[in-house]
Design a protein around this motif. Structure first.
Motif, mmCIF file in Angstrom:
data_model
loop_
_atom_site.group_PDB
_atom_site.id
_atom_site.type_symbol
_atom_site.label_atom_id
_atom_site.label_comp_id
_atom_site.label_asym_id
_atom_site.label_seq_id
_atom_site.Cartn_x
_atom_site.Cartn_y
_atom_site.Cartn_z
ATOM 1 N N THR A 101 2.149 -2.884 18.692
ATOM 2 C CA THR A 101 1.622 -2.735 17.338
ATOM 3 C C THR A 101 2.172 -3.719 16.321
ATOM 4 O OG1 THR A 101 3.283 -1.062 16.801
ATOM 5 C CG2 THR A 101 1.163 -0.265 17.645
ATOM 6 N N GLY A 103 3.098 -6.510 14.036
ATOM 7 C CA GLY A 103 2.635 -7.888 13.963
ATOM 8 C C GLY A 103 1.211 -8.079 14.465
ATOM 9 N N ALA A 104 0.659 -7.054 15.116
ATOM 10 C CA ALA A 104 -0.704 -7.138 15.639
ATOM 11 C C ALA A 104 -1.709 -6.813 14.538
ATOM 12 C CB ALA A 104 -0.878 -6.166 16.800
ATOM 13 N N THR A 105 -2.944 -7.209 14.751
ATOM 14 C CA THR A 105 -4.022 -6.838 13.847
ATOM 15 C C THR A 105 -4.342 -5.362 14.065
ATOM 16 O OG1 THR A 105 -4.930 -9.057 13.961
ATOM 17 C CG2 THR A 105 -6.413 -7.336 13.183
ATOM 18 N N GLU A 121 -0.058 -10.131 5.476
ATOM 19 C CA GLU A 121 -1.426 -10.486 5.854
ATOM 20 C C GLU A 121 -2.255 -9.219 6.034
ATOM 21 O OE1 GLU A 121 -3.765 -12.829 9.416
ATOM 22 O OE2 GLU A 121 -1.664 -13.315 9.039
ATOM 23 N N SER A 122 -3.410 -9.190 5.392
ATOM 24 C CA SER A 122 -4.294 -8.024 5.406
ATOM 25 C C SER A 122 -4.606 -7.555 6.827
ATOM 26 C CB SER A 122 -5.586 -8.360 4.675
ATOM 27 O OG SER A 122 -6.462 -7.250 4.690
ATOM 28 N N GLN A 123 -4.575 -6.245 7.014
ATOM 29 C CA GLN A 123 -4.905 -5.574 8.280
ATOM 30 C C GLN A 123 -3.914 -5.872 9.413
ATOM 31 O OE1 GLN A 123 -7.602 -3.193 8.622
ATOM 32 N NE2 GLN A 123 -7.226 -3.398 6.442
ATOM 33 N N THR A 124 -2.718 -6.342 9.053
ATOM 34 C CA THR A 124 -1.674 -6.587 10.040
ATOM 35 C C THR A 124 -0.697 -5.418 10.020
ATOM 36 O OG1 THR A 124 -1.858 -8.974 9.760
ATOM 37 C CG2 THR A 124 0.167 -8.175 10.750
ATOM 38 N N LYS A 126 2.592 -3.646 9.827
ATOM 39 C CA LYS A 126 3.930 -3.931 9.310
ATOM 40 C C LYS A 126 4.984 -3.165 10.111
ATOM 41 C CE LYS A 126 6.998 -3.276 5.428
ATOM 42 N NZ LYS A 126 7.279 -2.534 4.227
ATOM 43 N N ILE A 147 0.219 -0.488 7.643
ATOM 44 C CA ILE A 147 -0.416 -1.807 7.658
ATOM 45 C C ILE A 147 -0.405 -2.421 6.273
ATOM 46 C CG2 ILE A 147 -1.884 -1.259 9.630
ATOM 47 C CD1 ILE A 147 -4.234 -0.942 7.680
ATOM 48 N N TYR A 148 -0.601 -3.735 6.233
ATOM 49 C CA TYR A 148 -0.764 -4.440 4.976
ATOM 50 C C TYR A 148 -2.214 -4.357 4.530
ATOM 51 C CZ TYR A 148 3.836 -6.540 5.788
ATOM 52 O OH TYR A 148 5.176 -6.739 5.978
#
Length: 149
Positions: A101, A103-105, A121-124, A126, A147-148
């Protein structure tokens, strides 16, 4: 010597032969379907137990994450870390894998977003709040993540 003549066997009408062949094929397909169902049942029979046992994996993760820094080099910490590693290896024998999870989208098929934050970064992803798992490549417990936006 008297010669007896045996009458030839009557020909089976083509329709009856086709019915027989279809029936034989249906039986063969039924046997294959039953074998496949038995294989699937065996493959998934451990899912309920595995799902319950994942809570123990969560507890091991929490113990390691909450350990005071001064214990990082202790035999206790090394022992708990080894138990967690062996636990993960045992789960793999049943086709269980942890969902990657951080660092992943964000993937709504394998993850649940429990919170959103700014600053990345959006939808990444955290942070992982609770690990998610797949069994034989099917999600049995989605990961809970932050997520971000």
């Amino acid at each position: 010597m008297k010669h007896t003549h045996t009458p030839p066997e009557p020909e089976v009408p083509m329709i009856e032969k086709e019915k027989y062949l279809r029936l034989a094929a249906d039986m063969d397909n039924l046997r294959k379907a039953q074998a496949q169902a038995a294989t699937e049942m065996a493959k998934w029979s451990a899912q309920a137990v595995v799902t319950d046992v994942l809570e123990l994996s969560d507890l091991l993760d929490t113990a390691l994450a909450q350990a005071p820094p001064e214990l990082a080099d202790s035999t206790w910490y090394a022992g708990v870390k080894q138990v967690a590693k062996q636990f993960s290896e045992k789960l793999k024998r049943y086709g269980v894998s942890r969902i990657e999870t951080v660092g992943a989208t964000f993937d709504p098929g394998t993850m649940e977003a429990v919170h959103m934050e700014t600053g990345g970064e959006s939808q990444t992803v955290k942070q992982e709040v609770r690990a998610g798992y797949t069994m034989h490549e099917r999600v049995i417990r989605p990961a809970r993540v932050i997520i971000y936006q």
